[in-house]
Scaffold this motif. Sequence first.
Motif, PDB file in Angstrom:
ATOM      1  N   LYS A 127      42.658  36.617  49.393  1.00 27.33           N
ATOM      2  CA  LYS A 127      42.144  36.049  48.132  1.00 27.33           C
ATOM      3  C   LYS A 127      41.649  37.132  47.167  1.00 27.33           C
ATOM      4  O   LYS A 127      41.345  36.833  46.025  1.00 27.33           O
ATOM      5  N   ARG A 128      41.540  38.364  47.681  1.00 26.20           N
ATOM      6  CA  ARG A 128      41.189  39.479  46.800  1.00 26.20           C
ATOM      7  C   ARG A 128      42.312  39.752  45.799  1.00 26.20           C
ATOM      8  O   ARG A 128      42.103  40.366  44.778  1.00 26.20           O
ATOM      9  N   ARG A 129      43.525  39.298  46.146  1.00 25.11           N
ATOM     10  CA  ARG A 129      44.703  39.610  45.324  1.00 25.11           C
ATOM     11  C   ARG A 129      45.128  38.438  44.446  1.00 25.11           C
ATOM     12  O   ARG A 129      46.156  38.506  43.785  1.00 25.11           O
ATOM     13  N   ILE A 130      44.371  37.357  44.508  1.00 29.09           N
ATOM     14  CA  ILE A 130      44.765  36.191  43.696  1.00 29.09           C
ATOM     15  C   ILE A 130      43.624  35.751  42.781  1.00 29.09           C
ATOM     16  O   ILE A 130      42.470  36.112  42.992  1.00 29.09           O
ATOM     17  N   GLY A 131      43.981  34.981  41.771  1.00 29.03           N
ATOM     18  CA  GLY A 131      42.992  34.393  40.877  1.00 29.03           C
ATOM     19  C   GLY A 131      43.297  32.914  40.755  1.00 29.03           C
ATOM     20  O   GLY A 131      44.453  32.519  40.814  1.00 29.03           O
ATOM     21  N   PHE A 132      42.270  32.114  40.614  1.00 30.60           N
ATOM     22  CA  PHE A 132      42.468  30.661  40.525  1.00 30.60           C
ATOM     23  C   PHE A 132      41.675  30.110  39.350  1.00 30.60           C
ATOM     24  O   PHE A 132      40.463  30.278  39.276  1.00 30.60           O
ATOM     25  N   MET A 133      42.402  29.468  38.450  1.00 32.35           N
ATOM     26  CA  MET A 133      41.739  28.828  37.314  1.00 32.35           C
ATOM     27  C   MET A 133      41.857  27.319  37.502  1.00 32.35           C
ATOM     28  O   MET A 133      42.921  26.738  37.312  1.00 32.35           O
ATOM     29  N   PRO A 134      40.758  26.659  37.911  1.00 28.91           N
ATOM     30  CA  PRO A 134      40.845  25.227  38.199  1.00 28.91           C
ATOM     31  C   PRO A 134      40.926  24.393  36.927  1.00 28.91           C
ATOM     32  O   PRO A 134      40.591  24.861  35.838  1.00 28.91           O
ATOM     33  N   ASP A 135      41.359  23.164  37.107  1.00 31.73           N
ATOM     34  CA  ASP A 135      41.430  22.219  35.988  1.00 31.73           C
ATOM     35  C   ASP A 135      40.005  21.750  35.673  1.00 31.73           C
ATOM     36  O   ASP A 135      39.274  21.353  36.579  1.00 31.73           O
ATOM     37  N   GLY A 165      36.566  30.050  32.673  1.00 34.19           N
ATOM     38  CA  GLY A 165      37.352  29.812  33.887  1.00 34.19           C
ATOM     39  C   GLY A 165      38.482  30.818  34.008  1.00 34.19           C
ATOM     40  O   GLY A 165      38.758  31.343  35.084  1.00 34.19           O
ATOM     41  N   LEU A 166      39.105  31.104  32.889  1.00 32.35           N
ATOM     42  CA  LEU A 166      40.195  32.071  32.888  1.00 32.35           C
ATOM     43  C   LEU A 166      39.647  33.475  33.165  1.00 32.35           C
ATOM     44  O   LEU A 166      40.220  34.241  33.949  1.00 32.35           O
ATOM     45  N   ALA A 167      38.515  33.789  32.524  1.00 30.35           N
ATOM     46  CA  ALA A 167      37.909  35.114  32.738  1.00 30.35           C
ATOM     47  C   ALA A 167      37.578  35.309  34.215  1.00 30.35           C
ATOM     48  O   ALA A 167      37.844  36.371  34.781  1.00 30.35           O
ATOM     49  N   PRO A 194      44.257  39.985  39.228  1.00 26.54           N
ATOM     50  CA  PRO A 194      45.020  39.497  40.389  1.00 26.54           C
ATOM     51  C   PRO A 194      46.527  39.695  40.252  1.00 26.54           C
ATOM     52  O   PRO A 194      47.051  39.766  39.142  1.00 26.54           O
ATOM     53  N   GLU A 195      47.181  39.751  41.411  1.00 25.81           N
ATOM     54  CA  GLU A 195      48.645  39.850  41.408  1.00 25.81           C
ATOM     55  C   GLU A 195      49.271  38.473  41.191  1.00 25.81           C
ATOM     56  O   GLU A 195      50.352  38.364  40.646  1.00 25.81           O
ATOM     57  N   ILE A 196      48.583  37.440  41.693  1.00 24.51           N
ATOM     58  CA  ILE A 196      49.047  36.069  41.444  1.00 24.51           C
ATOM     59  C   ILE A 196      47.892  35.323  40.794  1.00 24.51           C
ATOM     60  O   ILE A 196      46.754  35.395  41.260  1.00 24.51           O
ATOM     61  N   ILE A 197      48.204  34.582  39.744  1.00 26.25           N
ATOM     62  CA  ILE A 197      47.167  33.730  39.171  1.00 26.25           C
ATOM     63  C   ILE A 197      47.652  32.281  39.212  1.00 26.25           C
ATOM     64  O   ILE A 197      48.753  31.965  38.793  1.00 26.25           O
ATOM     65  N   PHE A 198      46.804  31.440  39.795  1.00 25.65           N
ATOM     66  CA  PHE A 198      47.082  30.011  39.873  1.00 25.65           C
ATOM     67  C   PHE A 198      46.344  29.339  38.719  1.00 25.65           C
ATOM     68  O   PHE A 198      45.137  29.525  38.564  1.00 25.65           O
ATOM     69  N   MET A 199      47.074  28.574  37.926  1.00 30.20           N
ATOM     70  CA  MET A 199      46.440  27.918  36.774  1.00 30.20           C
ATOM     71  C   MET A 199      46.714  26.416  36.850  1.00 30.20           C
ATOM     72  O   MET A 199      47.863  25.998  36.857  1.00 30.20           O
ATOM     73  N   ASP A 200      45.644  25.646  36.920  1.00 26.28           N
ATOM     74  CA  ASP A 200      45.787  24.196  36.981  1.00 26.28           C
ATOM     75  C   ASP A 200      45.434  23.631  35.598  1.00 26.28           C
ATOM     76  O   ASP A 200      44.280  23.712  35.183  1.00 26.28           O
ATOM     77  N   GLU A 201      46.414  23.097  34.926  1.00 23.92           N
ATOM     78  CA  GLU A 201      46.246  22.548  33.572  1.00 23.92           C
ATOM     79  C   GLU A 201      45.489  23.530  32.667  1.00 23.92           C
ATOM     80  O   GLU A 201      44.409  23.212  32.155  1.00 23.92           O
ATOM     81  N   PRO A 202      46.043  24.704  32.430  1.00 23.64           N
ATOM     82  CA  PRO A 202      45.286  25.726  31.693  1.00 23.64           C
ATOM     83  C   PRO A 202      45.020  25.393  30.233  1.00 23.64           C
ATOM     84  O   PRO A 202      44.070  25.917  29.652  1.00 23.64           O
ATOM     85  N   PHE A 223      51.428  30.985  38.705  1.00 30.59           N
ATOM     86  CA  PHE A 223      51.749  29.684  39.313  1.00 30.59           C
ATOM     87  C   PHE A 223      51.027  28.642  38.469  1.00 30.59           C
ATOM     88  O   PHE A 223      49.805  28.588  38.436  1.00 30.59           O
ATOM     89  N   LEU A 224      51.825  27.815  37.797  1.00 34.35           N
ATOM     90  CA  LEU A 224      51.273  26.949  36.754  1.00 34.35           C
ATOM     91  C   LEU A 224      51.458  25.479  37.116  1.00 34.35           C
ATOM     92  O   LEU A 224      52.552  25.062  37.484  1.00 34.35           O
ATOM     93  N   CYS A 225      50.392  24.713  37.019  1.00 34.24           N
ATOM     94  CA  CYS A 225      50.504  23.255  37.132  1.00 34.24           C
ATOM     95  C   CYS A 225      50.127  22.690  35.776  1.00 34.24           C
ATOM     96  O   CYS A 225      49.038  22.984  35.263  1.00 34.24           O
ATOM     97  N   SER A 226      51.012  21.916  35.185  1.00 35.52           N
ATOM     98  CA  SER A 226      50.709  21.386  33.853  1.00 35.52           C
ATOM     99  C   SER A 226      51.447  20.078  33.637  1.00 35.52           C
ATOM    100  O   SER A 226      52.485  19.825  34.239  1.00 35.52           O
TER     101      SER A 226
END
Lengths: 257, 355
Positions: B92-100, B161-163, B170-178, B205-208
């Motif tokens: 998880k050190r290599r990922i970022g998560f932006m929740p909805d 949330g994005l910040a 991160p190498e991967i960023i997960f974005m839920d309804e950004p 990785f985008l969920c929208s």
Amino acid sequence: MQAVLAIAKATYRESIRQRVLLVVLLLGLLLIGVSVAFSYLSTGEEFRFVVDFGLTGFILIGLGLAVILGGFMIPTEIDRRIVFTVLTKPVSRAQYLWGKLLGAALTILVVDVLMGVAFVAAYYWKQPQHNVPLALYLALVAVFLQTLILLATAVFLSTISSSAFTVIATGFVYIVGSVNKYVTQLSQRGDSVLLKTVFGVLAKVIPNFQNFDLRQALLTSTPVDLGHLAGPVLGYTVVYVAMLMALAWLLFNEREF
Amino acid sequence: MAEAPPSREVVIRTTDLCKTYRTGLEQMVGAAGVAALSSLNMEVLRGEVFSMIGPNGSGKTTTLKLLMGLIFPSSGQVEVFGENPRTNTEVKRRIGFMPDGPYFYGHLNGYELLEFYGGLLGMEPAHTKRRVAELLERLEMTTRARQRVRTYSKGMLQRVGLAHALLNDPEIIFMDEPTSGLDPVGTRDMHTLVRQMKAEGKTVFLCSHFLTEIEDLCDRVILLDRGRTLRYGTLDELLAEPGMMRVTGSALPAAAREQLARLGRLSAADDAGETVEVIVADGADVHAALECIRSHNGHLDGVAPMRRTLEEVFMEAVERQQADRPWEDAERGLGSKIAAEAVHPEPVAAGEQEV
């Protein structure tokens, strides 16, 4: 360790800024003030009234804080999905639980220190020789340690149940723990095997808070030394808190959000 | 900014991933529970913008939670950088998560909040300070950073949330309804940011629910409904209509338009009807359409493979799924059993004949 400290710091900042904490602190100071104001009721032994009433208030405020912080902080973070943003970072669930416990403990410590200063001042004022014995400080430390056990109990219960149940169950633990000696006696008397078993289990599982209550020693001017605090009180607290947190982790680790 | 092409390195992989939600009682009595995800197989490549789309209850959030280790698979495997995110939190050190609709500690201010997340990521305090200042500046939140988070608007919460998701670069960023809750300017900025991240070689990785947004930003898409994969592939693969061509012409007389209409599906490409386009089968029909435009001295404006919109693909796939499995709507209490029966009527009993 850095993650635990970061969670503890955020928990402390978050809780210390809540208005309800200020209300609890004011209530605690009010209780100490009332103990001073009504101490004339025990003429000649006014400081005893301050000890009895003030220390009881101290214990109740500790119980209230343990229940409010321990019972609500984790369920609220789960409900509001704040926990998502924490557990998606490189943080284990054990680190999260310990961070929350430490943060809440620090908050209680700050409230206890503020109340403690007021309490010692009240005692000093009402004690004829203006002498504050070591036992008084030890009594305050013992109350804080008892609050820590209650806090860990609330944290443990909040990982598996609702806040309402946690509040009620933590209150129950406090009451049974405060009369542990009598519960033990009940487990040895009577005809009902079922009741004897229930009381026996309660007496063994629920912490014995009577070791933490130094009011009697203070009222009878019985000397209390550091050894008493180090062994039955501090050791007991460490073991109990560690046990409760291990159980909380076992359950929380399997929990889905 | 030039975009870095996606590599072939798989950074996220799910293998036969299933998730069934069961209550405690259902677990005790061995009841089936509610299947939220069925046999999800997907791979996300380094450097691509990957999107997961689907109606509400399709399994998007469940998948995200599984990828984050917030819930656990009933069966199958989840891998992020080849590791299980549940057992290896270091990944998880290599990922970022932006929740909805992110929620944060309301009594902390923006700086304190981001410093807190820096602490969780194990960042040095001095580095955290620099990074927080940089991100707040980039997201135009510097002037509001000393306000308590509880006073923030939804758009400001999205930015914070994005910040927090970008803090560790991160190498991967997960974005839920950004872009949910953002105004048009904020939405445009978010799109620009996604493109920048792709250009920097990051995986998004985008969920929208905004299909035009997905069509505009993504390289590959997976379409889910009721936990099942309906479509999975590159946008070109998904949107292409094999064997169909779009022929566009203008300055055509009415006779030419009638002739084109007989060849395929005709539509006016502009309000005045001067430019027309016809969708025809590739091969002889294309030649016939071209000949028609030429013989009527019209202008040939273009010939291109037919491409549908993502919305058309989405609606078609979801409606087909509902038509094929109407009972699931009824089981889910969606009240669409009647509608489903209208689409997919009960078979007529033997001996009965429809009149």
